[in-house]
Design a protein around this motif. Sequence first.
Motif, PDB file in Angstrom:
ATOM      1  N   VAL A 163       0.834  -1.201   0.000  1.00  0.00           N
ATOM      2  CA  VAL A 163       0.000   0.000   0.000  1.00  0.00           C
ATOM      3  C   VAL A 163       0.867   1.248   0.000  1.00  0.00           C
ATOM      4  CG1 VAL A 163      -1.856   1.205   1.213  1.00  0.00           C
ATOM      5  CG2 VAL A 163      -1.780  -1.285   1.221  1.00  0.00           C
ATOM      6  N   LYS A 164       2.021   1.166   0.661  1.00  0.00           N
ATOM      7  CA  LYS A 164       2.913   2.330   0.718  1.00  0.00           C
ATOM      8  C   LYS A 164       3.633   2.566  -0.614  1.00  0.00           C
ATOM      9  CE  LYS A 164       3.908   1.914   5.611  1.00  0.00           C
ATOM     10  NZ  LYS A 164       4.503   0.725   6.250  1.00  0.00           N
ATOM     11  N   ARG A 165       4.154   1.489  -1.196  1.00  0.00           N
ATOM     12  CA  ARG A 165       5.104   1.660  -2.303  1.00  0.00           C
ATOM     13  C   ARG A 165       4.466   1.643  -3.679  1.00  0.00           C
ATOM     14  NH1 ARG A 165      10.164  -2.234  -1.474  1.00  0.00           N
ATOM     15  NH2 ARG A 165      10.788  -1.220  -3.427  1.00  0.00           N
ATOM     16  N   ILE A 166       3.227   1.216  -3.762  1.00  0.00           N
ATOM     17  CA  ILE A 166       2.644   1.005  -5.094  1.00  0.00           C
ATOM     18  C   ILE A 166       1.463   1.951  -5.324  1.00  0.00           C
ATOM     19  CG2 ILE A 166       1.380  -0.710  -6.455  1.00  0.00           C
ATOM     20  CD1 ILE A 166       3.261  -2.800  -5.381  1.00  0.00           C
ATOM     21  N   PRO A 167       1.386   2.562  -6.519  1.00  0.00           N
ATOM     22  CA  PRO A 167       0.289   3.496  -6.849  1.00  0.00           C
ATOM     23  C   PRO A 167      -1.086   2.900  -6.564  1.00  0.00           C
ATOM     24  CG  PRO A 167       1.896   3.430  -8.623  1.00  0.00           C
ATOM     25  CD  PRO A 167       2.324   2.401  -7.622  1.00  0.00           C
ATOM     26  N   HIS A 168      -1.984   3.725  -6.097  1.00  0.00           N
ATOM     27  CA  HIS A 168      -3.280   3.218  -5.669  1.00  0.00           C
ATOM     28  C   HIS A 168      -4.121   2.649  -6.815  1.00  0.00           C
ATOM     29  CE1 HIS A 168      -2.262   6.049  -2.291  1.00  0.00           C
ATOM     30  NE2 HIS A 168      -2.381   4.877  -1.709  1.00  0.00           N
ATOM     31  N   THR A 169      -3.868   3.174  -7.985  1.00  0.00           N
ATOM     32  CA  THR A 169      -4.549   2.615  -9.151  1.00  0.00           C
ATOM     33  C   THR A 169      -4.251   1.123  -9.283  1.00  0.00           C
ATOM     34  OG1 THR A 169      -3.771   4.678 -10.155  1.00  0.00           O
ATOM     35  CG2 THR A 169      -5.039   3.174 -11.558  1.00  0.00           C
ATOM     36  N   LEU A 170      -2.984   0.786  -9.065  1.00  0.00           N
ATOM     37  CA  LEU A 170      -2.583  -0.619  -9.194  1.00  0.00           C
ATOM     38  C   LEU A 170      -3.076  -1.437  -8.004  1.00  0.00           C
ATOM     39  CD1 LEU A 170       1.064  -0.302 -10.620  1.00  0.00           C
ATOM     40  CD2 LEU A 170      -1.112  -0.566 -11.836  1.00  0.00           C
ATOM     41  N   ILE A 171      -3.077  -0.826  -6.835  1.00  0.00           N
ATOM     42  CA  ILE A 171      -3.620  -1.495  -5.648  1.00  0.00           C
ATOM     43  C   ILE A 171      -5.086  -1.856  -5.890  1.00  0.00           C
ATOM     44  CG2 ILE A 171      -4.281  -1.160  -3.229  1.00  0.00           C
ATOM     45  CD1 ILE A 171      -1.329  -1.554  -3.463  1.00  0.00           C
ATOM     46  N   ALA A 172      -5.818  -0.900  -6.432  1.00  0.00           N
ATOM     47  CA  ALA A 172      -7.237  -1.134  -6.735  1.00  0.00           C
ATOM     48  C   ALA A 172      -7.386  -2.345  -7.648  1.00  0.00           C
ATOM     49  CB  ALA A 172      -7.847   0.105  -7.384  1.00  0.00           C
ATOM     50  N   SER A 173      -6.599  -2.355  -8.702  1.00  0.00           N
ATOM     51  CA  SER A 173      -6.659  -3.440  -9.677  1.00  0.00           C
ATOM     52  C   SER A 173      -6.324  -4.790  -9.021  1.00  0.00           C
ATOM     53  CB  SER A 173      -5.694  -3.142 -10.820  1.00  0.00           C
ATOM     54  OG  SER A 173      -5.548  -4.257 -11.640  1.00  0.00           O
ATOM     55  N   TYR A 174      -5.334  -4.774  -8.169  1.00  0.00           N
ATOM     56  CA  TYR A 174      -4.922  -5.985  -7.442  1.00  0.00           C
ATOM     57  C   TYR A 174      -6.057  -6.531  -6.583  1.00  0.00           C
ATOM     58  CZ  TYR A 174      -2.118  -8.775  -4.088  1.00  0.00           C
ATOM     59  OH  TYR A 174      -1.604  -9.770  -3.295  1.00  0.00           O
ATOM     60  N   LEU A 175      -6.845  -5.612  -6.012  1.00  0.00           N
ATOM     61  CA  LEU A 175      -7.940  -6.016  -5.130  1.00  0.00           C
ATOM     62  C   LEU A 175      -9.236  -6.293  -5.898  1.00  0.00           C
ATOM     63  CD1 LEU A 175      -7.408  -3.482  -2.196  1.00  0.00           C
ATOM     64  CD2 LEU A 175      -6.940  -5.945  -2.172  1.00  0.00           C
ATOM     65  N   GLY A 176      -9.209  -6.075  -7.209  1.00  0.00           N
ATOM     66  CA  GLY A 176     -10.433  -6.245  -7.995  1.00  0.00           C
ATOM     67  C   GLY A 176     -11.427  -5.127  -7.767  1.00  0.00           C
ATOM     68  N   LEU A 177     -10.930  -3.941  -7.444  1.00  0.00           N
ATOM     69  CA  LEU A 177     -11.794  -2.774  -7.207  1.00  0.00           C
ATOM     70  C   LEU A 177     -11.466  -1.686  -8.228  1.00  0.00           C
ATOM     71  CD1 LEU A 177     -11.317  -2.545  -3.323  1.00  0.00           C
ATOM     72  CD2 LEU A 177     -13.232  -3.602  -4.549  1.00  0.00           C
ATOM     73  N   SER A 178     -12.354  -0.703  -8.329  1.00  0.00           N
ATOM     74  CA  SER A 178     -12.045   0.437  -9.200  1.00  0.00           C
ATOM     75  C   SER A 178     -11.202   1.434  -8.408  1.00  0.00           C
ATOM     76  CB  SER A 178     -13.326   1.101  -9.671  1.00  0.00           C
ATOM     77  OG  SER A 178     -13.946   1.772  -8.592  1.00  0.00           O
ATOM     78  N   PRO A 179     -10.375   2.225  -9.102  1.00  0.00           N
ATOM     79  CA  PRO A 179      -9.559   3.238  -8.425  1.00  0.00           C
ATOM     80  C   PRO A 179     -10.430   4.221  -7.642  1.00  0.00           C
ATOM     81  CG  PRO A 179      -8.952   3.063 -10.738  1.00  0.00           C
ATOM     82  CD  PRO A 179     -10.138   2.179 -10.552  1.00  0.00           C
ATOM     83  N   GLU A 180     -11.592   4.544  -8.173  1.00  0.00           N
ATOM     84  CA  GLU A 180     -12.484   5.481  -7.482  1.00  0.00           C
ATOM     85  C   GLU A 180     -12.896   4.930  -6.127  1.00  0.00           C
ATOM     86  OE1 GLU A 180     -12.797   4.452 -10.580  1.00  0.00           O
ATOM     87  OE2 GLU A 180     -13.539   6.012 -11.940  1.00  0.00           O
ATOM     88  N   THR A 181     -13.242   3.650  -6.106  1.00  0.00           N
ATOM     89  CA  THR A 181     -13.654   3.042  -4.843  1.00  0.00           C
ATOM     90  C   THR A 181     -12.520   3.090  -3.810  1.00  0.00           C
ATOM     91  OG1 THR A 181     -15.267   1.603  -5.897  1.00  0.00           O
ATOM     92  CG2 THR A 181     -14.423   0.879  -3.775  1.00  0.00           C
ATOM     93  N   VAL A 182     -11.320   2.770  -4.254  1.00  0.00           N
ATOM     94  CA  VAL A 182     -10.182   2.810  -3.319  1.00  0.00           C
ATOM     95  C   VAL A 182      -9.961   4.234  -2.828  1.00  0.00           C
ATOM     96  CG1 VAL A 182      -7.671   2.561  -3.165  1.00  0.00           C
ATOM     97  CG2 VAL A 182      -9.045   0.745  -4.166  1.00  0.00           C
TER      98      VAL A 182
END
Lengths: 192, 192
Positions: A163-182
């Motif tokens: 969560v610290k090192r990786i862009p939230h857009t990619l975190i969202a994708s990893y979790l199967g969520l949209s960037p907006e939701t994250v």
Amino acid sequence: MFDILIKHIRQKVDLGQQDLILLKTFFTPKKLNRKAFLLREGEICNHLAFVSSGILKSFTSDEKAQERINLFAFEGWWISDFNSFINREKALLNISAIENAELLLISFDDYEALTLQIPLMDRYFRILYQNSLVTKDRRLMISNKSTAMEKYLSLVHHNPDMVKRIPHTLIASYLGLSPETVSRIRKKLLFQ
Amino acid sequence: MFDILIKHIRQKVDLGQQDLILLKTFFTPKKLNRKAFLLREGEICNHLAFVSSGILKSFTSDEKAQERINLFAFEGWWISDFNSFINREKALLNISAIENAELLLISFDDYEALTLQIPLMDRYFRILYQNSLVTKDRRLMISNKSTAMEKYLSLVHHNPDMVKRIPHTLIASYLGLSPETVSRIRKKLLFQ
DNA sequence: TCAAATACTTGATCTCGGTCAAGTATTTTA
DNA sequence: TAAAATACTTGACCGAGATCAAGTATTTGA
């Protein structure tokens, strides 16, 4: 270059000096710049990659849809399209670097030869895969039943560095969520 | 009783007659009637179970919510709460029989001893886990990004016998869907 | 160092699949 | 074999999270 790999292996099995020398001969070092690809979908995945430094991601890219992240691999992790590597089928995954990375590659044939020549490496991979299964199982359970908030919190708990090192857009994708939701979840968490 | 296990192992590694005799000493047969439990959440999972016949399921039970199925284990499969078994932590999963079952159990200590005494068993489990990782990875990708219909079709494709032999309520839970949704999907598929 | 690319936020709207409810069908077991 | 338990279906309604849109902020690399 090999230090991290050897340290990693020695945490699990007790390889002697002779075996370590032999072990090294099976691997090829490779540098991978940010955004460069190690594997593209459709190819046969010919290597397991051990990450000595940097960060890689594996992902599918459904044409128009956003790419969907399967895994982030940090220093000390292995990455590949495992199905493609083992079953010699076409890869569904792409693998590329998020940050400049140094890798140690082992080919399929060498993977087979390595485990035959150094049986303790069967043990090493058995233990590695064991741990990996536990993680995947947890991810699967969370993916199947949890709310977006629970998914995010679980990641913060189990992989805070992601969560610290990786862009939230990619975190969202990893979790199967949209960037907006994250983004909305993070806002909510700011105000407790 | 041991036939299926031995056949299963021999498909992956070449154990000699001596090793097979030794191998058997590590396992305890157990019968488990339909609805009986092998493991309850909160306990430490002390055994890996190999299914000689019957069907088991592992699942979480979130109080009021429906139980959530993690895995169905058919004849020739292994089942456990892997995290609990390996890390000696409290189990999150319950395991019980869907159909009367015959099992071969190996305890944690014997699992450790077995792989030390018969190193080829490290190789057997390495290959077993390898395949298991491929399956889990696919399930995870599908769980993260697919519609209810895609999830159901993927199961029909990869595990047709599950869909045939197991009640749809449980199939729904396994896919992270509601029984109603699965019922509607099946209706839609009837009319193509 | 500055333009271009990438990342993030916020609001409005829509939709897939969950939940609730009330039935029918099938299986189990006494 | 009949009562009870379990499984399945169908309809009405609702809500979490996706999508679309239009911005602002930050990073990157020439």
